[in-house]
Design an enzyme around this catalytic site. Structure first.
Site, mmCIF file in Angstrom:
data_model
loop_
_atom_site.group_PDB
_atom_site.id
_atom_site.type_symbol
_atom_site.label_atom_id
_atom_site.label_comp_id
_atom_site.label_asym_id
_atom_site.label_seq_id
_atom_site.Cartn_x
_atom_site.Cartn_y
_atom_site.Cartn_z
ATOM 1 C CG ASP A 120 -9.999 -3.599 -0.260
ATOM 2 O OD1 ASP A 120 -9.755 -3.992 -1.423
ATOM 3 O OD2 ASP A 120 -10.267 -2.410 0.000
ATOM 4 C CG ASP A 121 -6.317 -4.638 -3.058
ATOM 5 O OD1 ASP A 121 -6.951 -3.832 -2.336
ATOM 6 O OD2 ASP A 121 -5.912 -4.331 -4.203
ATOM 7 C CG ASP B 209 -2.806 3.874 0.878
ATOM 8 O OD1 ASP B 209 -2.340 4.627 1.754
ATOM 9 O OD2 ASP B 209 -2.365 3.846 -0.272
#
Length: 165
Positions: free
Chosen positions: A98-99, A102
């Site tokens: 994933d980028d 969070d």
């Protein structure tokens, strides 16, 4: 949309360098990865870079939608799961890309599907960090990362926003 306390704009060049750095870190672990699962949509770009760098041909996606307005993450829903073959043996030998992590909510959903997979993100925030095995850059929880696909000269609303019937 309320603005974050801190902004971290990332250019295409910087993102490519960071994704390649992630590939280097993953390759240094000496494992033979047989597949990548990209968490869409953010994981698509780094997964493309990483699969090229590591010579991985089997690429799968898991599609998780969040109902949000780009300022808060809402309820998450899996709209496309991972193929049964990659779920075998808890996802052992699979990279999940994933980028960003969070809050870690998305990673937790996928980790529950593939507890033995290796989770890697380009960027990590403290709340999501415990769910990730490898990452490149940690940013504070109150930082908003502006990815290159979200920007023109100024922030660009997605084309499809507001055009749904």
């Amino acid at each position: 949309m309320s603005l974050p306390d801190k902004a971290f704009p990332v250019s295409w060049d910087q993102f490519h360098r960071d994704a390649r750095a992630l590939a280097w870190r993953i390759s240094g672990q000496g494992k033979d990865w047989h597949a990548i699962v990209a968490i869409t949509r953010g994981g698509l770009v780094p997964a493309a870079i990483i699969c090229r760098e590591l010579g991985i041909r089997m690429i799968e996606t898991v599609c998780i939608a969040s109902y949000h307005d780009y300022s808060e993450q809402g309820e998450l829903r899996v709209i496309k799961s991972i193929g049964e073959k990659l779920l075998e043996n808890g996802g052992e030998g699979v990279l999940v890309i994933d980028d960003l992590t969070d809050t870690g909510k998305t990673a937790k959903i996928v980790r529950d599907m593939m507890p033995k997979a290796h989770f890697a993100t380009v960027y990590a925030k403290p709340q999501g960090r415990p769910l990730i095995d490898t990452f490149v850059t940690e940013v504070s929880q109150d930082t908003w990362i502006y990815f290159p696909w979200d920007m023109g000269f100024t922030y660009q609303e997605p084309i499809a926003k507001g055009h749904r019937g």
